[in-house]
Structure formats: structure tokens, C-alpha cells
Write an enzyme that holds these catalytic residues in place. Sequence first.
Site, short mmCIF file in Angstrom:
data_model
loop_
_atom_site.label_atom_id
_atom_site.label_comp_id
_atom_site.label_asym_id
_atom_site.label_seq_id
_atom_site.Cartn_x
_atom_site.Cartn_y
_atom_site.Cartn_z
N SER A 1 -2.02 7.89 8.95
CA SER A 1 -1.69 8.60 7.69
C SER A 1 -0.59 10.11 7.95
O SER A 1 -0.58 10.23 9.13
CB SER A 1 -2.90 9.34 7.15
OG SER A 1 -2.73 10.19 6.20
N TYR B 1 -11.52 12.81 7.34
CA TYR B 1 -10.47 12.05 7.48
C TYR B 1 -9.09 12.74 8.32
O TYR B 1 -8.66 11.74 9.04
CB TYR B 1 -9.84 12.14 5.92
CG TYR B 1 -8.81 11.04 5.65
CD1 TYR B 1 -9.01 9.75 5.32
CD2 TYR B 1 -7.29 11.44 5.73
CE1 TYR B 1 -8.12 8.82 5.03
CE2 TYR B 1 -6.36 10.35 5.27
CZ TYR B 1 -6.92 9.02 5.07
OH TYR B 1 -5.71 8.20 4.73
P1 NAD Z 1 -8.04 0.48 -0.53
O1 NAD Z 1 -9.13 1.29 -1.10
O2 NAD Z 1 -7.16 -0.05 -1.49
O3 NAD Z 1 -8.56 -0.29 0.58
C1 NAD Z 1 -9.43 -0.39 1.69
C2 NAD Z 1 -9.79 -1.49 2.09
O4 NAD Z 1 -10.83 -1.11 3.24
C3 NAD Z 1 -10.33 -2.49 1.30
O5 NAD Z 1 -10.06 -3.66 1.44
C4 NAD Z 1 -12.23 -1.99 1.51
O6 NAD Z 1 -12.68 -3.13 1.08
C5 NAD Z 1 -11.97 -1.93 2.96
N1 NAD Z 1 -13.16 -1.35 3.31
C6 NAD Z 1 -13.63 -0.17 2.92
N2 NAD Z 1 -14.96 0.16 3.52
C7 NAD Z 1 -14.87 -0.75 4.44
C8 NAD Z 1 -16.06 -0.92 5.43
N3 NAD Z 1 -17.04 -0.23 5.36
N4 NAD Z 1 -15.80 -2.03 6.29
C9 NAD Z 1 -14.78 -2.74 5.85
N5 NAD Z 1 -13.81 -2.78 5.05
C10 NAD Z 1 -13.91 -1.72 4.34
O7 NAD Z 1 -6.93 1.58 0.43
P2 NAD Z 1 -5.63 1.79 0.98
O8 NAD Z 1 -5.10 2.88 0.43
O9 NAD Z 1 -5.11 0.35 1.12
O10 NAD Z 1 -5.95 2.29 2.46
C11 NAD Z 1 -5.96 1.59 3.53
C12 NAD Z 1 -5.79 2.40 4.81
O11 NAD Z 1 -4.54 3.33 4.47
C13 NAD Z 1 -6.79 3.34 5.11
O12 NAD Z 1 -7.03 3.52 6.48
C14 NAD Z 1 -6.30 4.62 4.33
O13 NAD Z 1 -6.74 5.75 5.17
C15 NAD Z 1 -4.72 4.73 4.84
N6 NAD Z 1 -3.88 5.50 4.24
C16 NAD Z 1 -3.83 5.17 2.65
C17 NAD Z 1 -2.81 5.84 2.04
C18 NAD Z 1 -2.81 6.02 0.53
O14 NAD Z 1 -2.16 6.92 0.09
N7 NAD Z 1 -3.36 5.29 -0.04
C19 NAD Z 1 -1.91 6.96 2.66
C20 NAD Z 1 -2.12 6.89 4.10
C21 NAD Z 1 -2.95 6.23 4.76
#
Ligand code: NAD
Length: 261
Positions: free
Chosen positions: A143, A156
Site C-alpha cells: 500500500s 494497517y
Molecule cells: P476487498 O475488501 O475488496 O478484498 C479483500 C479480500 O480479502 C476479500 O476477498 C476478502 O474476502 C478477503 N479477506 C478478508 N478477510 C480475510 C480473512 N480473514 N481471511 C481470508 N481472506 C480474507 O479489498 P481490496 O481493496 O481488494 O484489498 C486487497 C488488498 O489491497 C489488501 O491487502 C489491501 O490492504 C490492499 N490495498 C487496498 C487499497 C485500496 O484502496 N483498496 C489500497 C492499497 C492497498
Amino acid sequence: MFLKGKCALITGSTSGIGLAYARALAAEGADIVLNGFGDPAEIETLCSELAATSGGRAIFAAGDLTRREGTETMVAAALAEFGAIDILINNAGMQHVAPVEDFPVEKWDAIIALNLTSAFDACRLVIPGMKAKGWGRILFTASAHSLTASPFKAAYVSAKHGIAGLTKTLALELATHGITANCISPGYVWTPLVENQIPDTMKARGLTREQVINDVLLTRQPTKQFVQPEDVAALALFLCRHEARNITGANYNMDGGWVAE
Ligand code: NAD
């Protein structure tokens, strides 16, 4: 289809960025192991879609990755089906927004467990198979918060900085084994994770929904645009290519210029 015959395990791939990775890798022929939470019928449909795209196999490996046994069960199911994992994308993550003195300790534990410890566990469990094949790609969704901080996101930011360090350590340890380790550091990507933190941010900062979107989220991104999950997946796909074999230990920000400030 340059990933034909390769198998990719992507944590947290039932939604958001993880699902975009799965779709991009399947489009290049990779077998896919999905993981995450969701409605079983919808996950079944996703597996069918991915297998149809790749012409190979796509399975779901359940596991709550806040628990060490969850990560172990997920990897065991993937190895039972495919023998070895060629591409591991540690992507599952969660967020909680609160001032540090009010930060619920159980939220701290869960975020460190999911965003950092499960990635370590998945790596240690798949690396022997990658070493045996002399090829592997380990990727992390870190991130912008692996490179910089924001208030109210203590767990985080700490976990994501940890991922950046783990990436560099793995790159050094695996450098002579044909295995690369890199992380991608998106800014705000429009996924359920971002949408779901809006109410807490409204509460923590006393703002409206529009103010959170424009004055808190997009204010950090000079392009004033959300990153799209498919953009992140396109970079991951490149990092799986042969031509990326000397890219290791890198932390690629894709954040509309956020960390350039
Ligand atoms: P999202 O909420 O759409 O997806 C998260 C995924 O993780 C889902 O498939 C969910 O079912 C799964 N998950 C959640 N808890 C879990 C658990 N305990 N065990 C197994 N699976 C679990 O989120 P996203 O935005 O696609 O995030 C994905 C990654 O990207 C994360 O690591 C997040 O920190 C990172 N990220 C996201 C952003 C953003 O702006 N969306 C920015 C930077 C980094």
C-alpha cells in the site's frame, strides 16, 4: 498465454484487487487458487469463469487468514491440487480506522495477523516447492501506507511497512533460486475495502461522505482519480513475466503521485 502450466495462489481473491489479479493471470493461462470470504455459490461461479478463461483449473481454498491454521489449511489444499505453487500473491487485507489510544486491541491483532503474519506463513509454506522448480514469483499487495503514514491507521500502516521489509528480505534470500519477491503499493483503489472505511473515517474526523472522498481520500492522490483494480493487476502480470526476472525487492507505488509529495 505465457502462464500456461503455472499455478497462482492469490489470497483475498473473492473481491477487489485479488479478484482482478485472478482474472488477469487466468487470461494468460494460469491455474488459479482463490481464497477469501464470500457466498459459496458466487465463488463457485467465479471458479467456473476463471477456468473457462484460462482453459485450465480454478479451485477455491478456504481459510480465515487471521488464524495461522487458516493459512496452513489454504496452502495445504492448494498443494494437494497442484503439487507446487508457482506464483503467490499475498493480497488479503483489512483496515480499521481509530485514534491509537482508542484502537481496539483485537483489531490490532487481527490486522497484523491478516495483513502481515499470514503473508509470512504463506511464503514459508510455498517457497520449498518454488525452490525445487527453480522458478517462482512472490508478490504482495502492500500500500502507499508501506511507504508513508496516515493518522488513525496504526495497525494497517505498521503491517504494510512490515510487508515492505519482508519483500526485501525475501528478495535477498531467494535471489539465486529464480524466485523474485516484489510488492505493489497502490494508493486508493475503488474496492469494498475503501468504501467500507468511509463511515469510520466520517466518525473519526467528523466529516460527510463527500468530504471523506474528496478531502481525505483523493486529496492524497495528485491525479484526483482512484486507481482501478485492473491497473494493479496489469503490473502484477508484468512482474510474472520472464523479462521481470531481475526485478526483485522492489516496491512499486501506483498511487497517482501520492508518495511523490
Ligand atoms: P476487498 O475488501 O475488496 O478484498 C479483500 C479480500 O480479502 C476479500 O476477498 C476478502 O474476502 C478477503 N479477506 C478478508 N478477510 C480475510 C480473512 N480473514 N481471511 C481470508 N481472506 C480474507 O479489498 P481490496 O481493496 O481488494 O484489498 C486487497 C488488498 O489491497 C489488501 O491487502 C489491501 O490492504 C490492499 N490495498 C487496498 C487499497 C485500496 O484502496 N483498496 C489500497 C492499497 C492497498
